[in-house]
Design an enzyme around this catalytic site. Structure first.
Site, PDB file in Angstrom:
ATOM      1  N   SER A 119      32.225 -31.971 -11.252  1.00 16.34           N
ATOM      2  CA  SER A 119      32.942 -31.007 -12.088  1.00 16.34           C
ATOM      3  C   SER A 119      32.857 -29.606 -11.502  1.00 16.34           C
ATOM      4  O   SER A 119      33.449 -28.675 -12.045  1.00 16.34           O
ATOM      5  CB  SER A 119      32.343 -30.993 -13.497  1.00 16.34           C
ATOM      6  OG  SER A 119      30.971 -30.625 -13.450  1.00 16.34           O
ATOM      7  N   HIS A 140      37.805 -36.042 -11.280  1.00 20.99           N
ATOM      8  CA  HIS A 140      36.919 -35.557 -12.342  1.00 20.99           C
ATOM      9  C   HIS A 140      37.355 -36.137 -13.679  1.00 20.99           C
ATOM     10  O   HIS A 140      38.284 -35.648 -14.314  1.00 20.99           O
ATOM     11  CB  HIS A 140      36.926 -34.025 -12.370  1.00 20.99           C
ATOM     12  CG  HIS A 140      36.057 -33.459 -13.449  1.00 20.99           C
ATOM     13  ND1 HIS A 140      36.319 -32.245 -14.049  1.00 20.99           N
ATOM     14  CD2 HIS A 140      34.930 -33.930 -14.050  1.00 20.99           C
ATOM     15  CE1 HIS A 140      35.398 -32.001 -14.963  1.00 20.99           C
ATOM     16  NE2 HIS A 140      34.549 -33.011 -14.979  1.00 20.99           N
ATOM     17  N   GLU A 152      41.088 -34.812 -13.667  1.00 17.78           N
ATOM     18  CA  GLU A 152      41.447 -33.804 -12.673  1.00 17.78           C
ATOM     19  C   GLU A 152      41.423 -34.442 -11.289  1.00 17.78           C
ATOM     20  O   GLU A 152      40.416 -35.042 -10.902  1.00 17.78           O
ATOM     21  CB  GLU A 152      40.437 -32.648 -12.692  1.00 17.78           C
ATOM     22  CG  GLU A 152      40.574 -31.726 -13.872  1.00 17.78           C
ATOM     23  CD  GLU A 152      39.616 -30.549 -13.773  1.00 17.78           C
ATOM     24  OE1 GLU A 152      40.080 -29.409 -13.849  1.00 17.78           O
ATOM     25  OE2 GLU A 152      38.398 -30.787 -13.619  1.00 17.78           O
ATOM     26  N   ASN A 190      37.019 -26.624 -16.360  1.00 17.06           N
ATOM     27  CA  ASN A 190      35.861 -25.760 -16.563  1.00 17.06           C
ATOM     28  C   ASN A 190      36.223 -24.289 -16.465  1.00 17.06           C
ATOM     29  O   ASN A 190      35.614 -23.442 -17.123  1.00 17.06           O
ATOM     30  CB  ASN A 190      34.756 -26.095 -15.552  1.00 17.06           C
ATOM     31  CG  ASN A 190      33.959 -27.314 -15.977  1.00 17.06           C
ATOM     32  OD1 ASN A 190      33.929 -27.664 -17.146  1.00 17.06           O
ATOM     33  ND2 ASN A 190      33.329 -27.970 -15.021  1.00 17.06           N
TER      34      ASN A 190
END
Length: 211
Positions: A119, A140, A152, A190
Site C-alpha cells: 500500500s 493493492h 489499485e 492512501n
C-alpha cells in the site's frame, strides 16, 4: 504466458483473502508462508469465509467446493514455480519484500508476472531488484479482500504496457474493479485517505466532537 495458476506469498489477512478470491474464480492457487501454523490458520479462515459466503448466497456451494480444491498450502516457494503470476502479500517492509522478489525472480519462468500488494512501497524500487522490471506491478487489494471490489493497479517506471493490460484484465476477470495508478507515494487510495484522517484528528483537537 497464459495465467492459470497463482502463487500467493504470505497467508495473513490480505494473503488469505487474495488466495480465496483467485481460487473462487477458478485459478489454481499455491499459498506460501514460512510458518505451518499460520498456513493452518489461513486454511481455516478461508474455509470459514467461503462457508459464510455460501450461506448468504453470494457464491454457490459448487464454487465453495471448487475453491477449496484449487488451494494448496506450503512452506516452500518451490511448490509455486509453475505459477504465471506471483502476488507478494507480506508485511510492509521493503527489505523483506525485496528479498521475496529476488527469490521469485530466480524461481519463476521469465514470462511470469510479479505483483506486490503493498500500500506504500514504490513498485519501481521492488522491480529494480529483479531482472524483469517490466513484469513487476502493484496489485493493492482492499480489506476484506473477498468483499471489497477496488484494486489499485500500480504501474512502476519500468512496468510494460503489456503487463499493465494483462493485470487490469485479470483483475476484472476475478470480479474486482481495477483502477490504474502511477507509482507515486501513497498511490491514490492512501493519498486521499490521509488528509481525511488528519482532518478527523483536527476535529477532535478542536472539540468538534469526541472520538
Amino acid at each position: 504466458m497464459a495465467i492459470s495458476s497463482v502463487l500467493v506469498c504470505g497467508s495473513g489477512t490480505m494473503g488469505s483473502g487474495i488466495a480465496q478470491v483467485f481460487a473462487t474464480a477458478g485459478y489454481k492457487v499455491v499459498v506460501c508462508d514460512s510458518a505451518r501454523s499460520q498456513l493452518d490458520r489461513a486454511r481455516a479462515g478461508i474455509e470459514k469465509s467461503l462457508a459464510k459466503l455460501t450461506e448468504k448466497g453470494a457464491i454457490k456451494d459448487e464454487q465453495r467446493v471448487g475453491a477449496i480444491a484449487n488451494l494448496t498450502y506450503t512452506t516452500s516457494l518451490e511448490d509455486g514455480r509453475e505459477a504465471g503470476l506471483a502476488v507478494e502479500a507480506i508485511f510492509e517492509d521493503e527489505g523483506a519484500k525485496s528479498e521475496i522478489f529476488r527469490n521469485l525472480d530466480a524461481l519463476l519462468a521469465p514470462e511470469a508476472i510479479l505483483a506486490s500488494n503493498t500500500s506504500s512501497i514504490p513498485i519501481t524500487r521492488l522491480g529494480s531488484v529483479t531482472r524483469r522490471a517490466g513484469k513487476v506491478i502493484g496489485m493493492h487489494f482492499m480489506n476484506p479482500v473477498p468483499l471489497m471490489k477496488l484494486v489499485e493497479i500500480i504501474k512502476g517506471a519500468a512496468t510494460s504496457d503489456e503487463t499493465l493490460r494483462t493485470i487490469v484484465a485479470l483483475t476484472a476477470e476475478i470480479g474486482k474493479t481495477p483502477v490504474e495508478v502511477n507509482d507515486y507515494p501513497g498511490f491514490i487510495s492512501n493519498r486521499v485517505l490521509m488528509p481525511m484522517i488528519n482532518e478527523a484528528i483536527f476535529a477532535l483537537m478542536e472539540g468538534v466532537a469526541t472520538k
